[in-house]
Motif scaffolding. Structure first.
Motif, PDB file in Angstrom:
ATOM      1  N   ILE A   1       0.847  -1.176  -0.109  1.00 43.54           N
ATOM      2  CA  ILE A   1      -0.041  -0.058  -0.029  1.00 43.54           C
ATOM      3  C   ILE A   1       0.903   1.201  -0.176  1.00 43.54           C
ATOM      4  CG2 ILE A   1      -1.716   1.227   1.315  1.00 43.54           C
ATOM      5  CD1 ILE A   1      -2.620  -1.505   2.306  1.00 43.54           C
ATOM      6  N   ALA A   2       0.510   2.101  -1.006  1.00 44.86           N
ATOM      7  CA  ALA A   2       1.197   3.368  -1.120  1.00 44.86           C
ATOM      8  C   ALA A   2       0.887   4.151   0.236  1.00 44.86           C
ATOM      9  CB  ALA A   2       1.102   4.112  -2.189  1.00 44.86           C
ATOM     10  N   ARG A   3       1.880   4.991   0.858  1.00 46.04           N
ATOM     11  CA  ARG A   3       1.787   6.007   1.787  1.00 46.04           C
ATOM     12  C   ARG A   3       2.697   7.046   1.735  1.00 46.04           C
ATOM     13  NH1 ARG A   3       5.648   2.199   3.642  1.00 46.04           N
ATOM     14  NH2 ARG A   3       7.338   3.212   5.022  1.00 46.04           N
ATOM     15  N   VAL A   4       2.389   8.201   2.625  1.00 46.46           N
ATOM     16  CA  VAL A   4       3.291   9.270   2.594  1.00 46.46           C
ATOM     17  C   VAL A   4       3.882   9.539   4.070  1.00 46.46           C
ATOM     18  CG1 VAL A   4       3.018  11.975   2.373  1.00 46.46           C
ATOM     19  CG2 VAL A   4       1.531  10.487   1.114  1.00 46.46           C
ATOM     20  N   GLU A   5       5.136   9.763   3.661  1.00 49.36           N
ATOM     21  CA  GLU A   5       6.194  10.016   4.818  1.00 49.36           C
ATOM     22  C   GLU A   5       6.846  11.315   4.930  1.00 49.36           C
ATOM     23  OE1 GLU A   5       6.628   8.133   7.487  1.00 49.36           O
ATOM     24  OE2 GLU A   5       5.660   6.235   6.911  1.00 49.36           O
ATOM     25  N   TRP A   6       7.015  12.026   5.829  1.00 48.74           N
ATOM     26  CA  TRP A   6       7.744  13.366   5.895  1.00 48.74           C
ATOM     27  C   TRP A   6       8.218  13.572   6.883  1.00 48.74           C
ATOM     28  CZ3 TRP A   6       5.931  17.221   9.150  1.00 48.74           C
ATOM     29  CH2 TRP A   6       4.794  16.971   9.952  1.00 48.74           C
ATOM     30  N   ILE A   7       9.059  14.576   7.075  1.00 48.73           N
ATOM     31  CA  ILE A   7       9.739  15.180   8.155  1.00 48.73           C
ATOM     32  C   ILE A   7      10.130  16.720   8.063  1.00 48.73           C
ATOM     33  CG2 ILE A   7      12.257  14.365   7.044  1.00 48.73           C
ATOM     34  CD1 ILE A   7      13.065  13.516   9.872  1.00 48.73           C
ATOM     35  N   ARG A   8       9.891  17.241   9.193  1.00 51.24           N
ATOM     36  CA  ARG A   8      10.416  18.782   9.161  1.00 51.24           C
ATOM     37  C   ARG A   8      11.386  19.373  10.150  1.00 51.24           C
ATOM     38  NH1 ARG A   8       5.490  21.657  10.865  1.00 51.24           N
ATOM     39  NH2 ARG A   8       4.379  20.995   8.803  1.00 51.24           N
ATOM     40  N   GLU A   9      12.017  19.873   9.788  1.00 53.85           N
ATOM     41  CA  GLU A   9      13.020  20.738  10.832  1.00 53.85           C
ATOM     42  C   GLU A   9      13.171  22.149  10.704  1.00 53.85           C
ATOM     43  OE1 GLU A   9      15.600  20.106  14.091  1.00 53.85           O
ATOM     44  OE2 GLU A   9      15.093  18.235  12.734  1.00 53.85           O
ATOM     45  N   GLY A  10      12.673  23.013  11.833  1.00 51.25           N
ATOM     46  CA  GLY A  10      12.753  24.303  11.751  1.00 51.25           C
ATOM     47  C   GLY A  10      11.286  24.697  11.275  1.00 51.25           C
ATOM     48  N   ARG A  11      11.347  26.120  10.881  1.00 50.53           N
ATOM     49  CA  ARG A  11      10.054  26.625  10.580  1.00 50.53           C
ATOM     50  C   ARG A  11       9.761  26.641   9.003  1.00 50.53           C
ATOM     51  NH1 ARG A  11       9.815  32.219  10.723  1.00 50.53           N
ATOM     52  NH2 ARG A  11       7.906  32.173  10.349  1.00 50.53           N
ATOM     53  N   VAL A  12       8.730  26.331   8.594  1.00 49.45           N
ATOM     54  CA  VAL A  12       8.433  26.451   7.199  1.00 49.45           C
ATOM     55  C   VAL A  12       7.028  26.829   6.950  1.00 49.45           C
ATOM     56  CG1 VAL A  12       8.202  25.039   5.119  1.00 49.45           C
ATOM     57  CG2 VAL A  12       9.720  24.044   7.061  1.00 49.45           C
ATOM     58  N   PRO A  13       6.870  28.097   6.796  1.00 51.15           N
ATOM     59  CA  PRO A  13       5.654  28.780   6.967  1.00 51.15           C
ATOM     60  C   PRO A  13       4.832  28.978   5.514  1.00 51.15           C
ATOM     61  CG  PRO A  13       7.073  30.603   7.016  1.00 51.15           C
ATOM     62  CD  PRO A  13       7.901  29.201   7.186  1.00 51.15           C
ATOM     63  N   GLY A  59       8.542   0.773  -8.121  1.00 51.12           N
ATOM     64  CA  GLY A  59       7.802   1.974  -8.865  1.00 51.12           C
ATOM     65  C   GLY A  59       8.269   3.210  -8.765  1.00 51.12           C
ATOM     66  N   VAL A  60       7.387   4.016  -9.063  1.00 49.45           N
ATOM     67  CA  VAL A  60       7.739   5.780  -8.804  1.00 49.45           C
ATOM     68  C   VAL A  60       7.484   6.119  -7.524  1.00 49.45           C
ATOM     69  CG1 VAL A  60       7.487   7.895 -10.056  1.00 49.45           C
ATOM     70  CG2 VAL A  60       7.552   5.725 -11.722  1.00 49.45           C
ATOM     71  N   LEU A  61       8.356   6.996  -6.906  1.00 49.01           N
ATOM     72  CA  LEU A  61       8.112   7.572  -5.861  1.00 49.01           C
ATOM     73  C   LEU A  61       8.159   8.930  -6.068  1.00 49.01           C
ATOM     74  CD1 LEU A  61      10.487   5.667  -3.213  1.00 49.01           C
ATOM     75  CD2 LEU A  61       8.030   5.327  -3.692  1.00 49.01           C
ATOM     76  N   GLY A  62       7.609   9.814  -5.407  1.00 50.08           N
ATOM     77  CA  GLY A  62       7.293  11.180  -5.380  1.00 50.08           C
ATOM     78  C   GLY A  62       8.213  11.832  -4.428  1.00 50.08           C
ATOM     79  N   ILE A  63       8.989  12.918  -4.677  1.00 45.51           N
ATOM     80  CA  ILE A  63       9.818  13.550  -3.423  1.00 45.51           C
ATOM     81  C   ILE A  63       9.411  14.890  -3.639  1.00 45.51           C
ATOM     82  CG2 ILE A  63      12.109  14.186  -2.709  1.00 45.51           C
ATOM     83  CD1 ILE A  63      13.126  11.860  -4.263  1.00 45.51           C
TER      84      ILE A  63
END
Length: 218
Positions: A173-185, A205-209
């Motif tokens: 099953i395709a899913r979305v993973e994300w990570i953040r560091e600092g401010r991103v307004p 397969g194809v992944l989207g970054i």
């Protein structure tokens, strides 16, 4: 709901400018637009054949095109131009001549300028290429994302968010993973945010970054 607006288009005219600068008659507009795409694709293919780093990064941040009546000026912003010049000392001249033949510029002169970016890993396109190279080499996606954030922090960015979507690690099953560091307004128009959406082909397969980098606030 969706909120799927492109961060660069959202800020166009405030903190973000156009990458192509030219005027055209309505009947010639589509032809000029296709010519821009042809120039960008040709340059990317040329660099891919003649320069590739160990991490799989081409190093092209962006390509600006300025068109006049008798001149087409192409500015290539690169993170690692030395690698291209070391492989082929006359790379710029060769590229200019080949592209001029490809475009069939009879009445117009083509001028190509390569500009070096001071902090390559502060650019989302170069960072996305780095992550793509890591994923192709079977490196864990979390490790690749954390390494990319470390590189961005060294480039003095104020904040970064990295997102990968698709069949990560070959899961069914395709899913979305994300990570953040600092401010991103992302909703603040005066915030200067650089953005990149980059597809990568893996054995699963194809992944989207997607990468958002917060640079400064006006």
């Amino acid at each position: 709901m969706g909120q799927k607006i492109n961060p660069l288009g959202f800020r166009l005219g405030t903190t973000q400018g156009h990458h192509s600068l030219w005027f055209s008659q309505p009947k010639n507009y589509s032809e000029s637009l296709q010519e821009d795409q042809k120039i960008r694709n040709f340059i990317k293919n040329y660099v891919q054949k003649n320069m590739i780093t160990s991490s799989g990064v081409q190093g092209i941040a962006r390509i600006d095109i300025q068109k006049g009546i008798d001149l087409i000026k192409v500015i290539i912003f690169m993170g690692f131009p030395k690698l291209l010049i070391e492989n082929r000392p006359r790379a710029t001249e060769e590229l200019q001549m080949t592209l001029q033949k490809e475009l069939n510029c009879v009445n117009r002169k083509l001028n190509i300028v390569i500009t070096r970016i001071a902090k390559p890993y502060g650019n989302p396109k170069i960072l996305a290429e780095f992550i793509a190279g890591q994923l192709k080499n079977r490196v864990s996606f979390r490790k690749a994302m954390k390494k990319a954030i470390e590189l961005a922090e060294k480039a003095d960015t104020k904040g970064i968010q990295v997102q990968i979507a698709g069949r990560i690690d070959g899961k069914e099953i395709a899913r979305v993973e994300w990570i953040r560091e600092g401010r991103v307004p992302r909703q603040t128009i005066r915030a200067k945010i650089d953005y990149c959406s980059y597809p990568v082909r893996t054995i699963y397969g194809v992944l989207g970054i997607k990468i958002w980098i917060f640079l400064d606030e006006a």
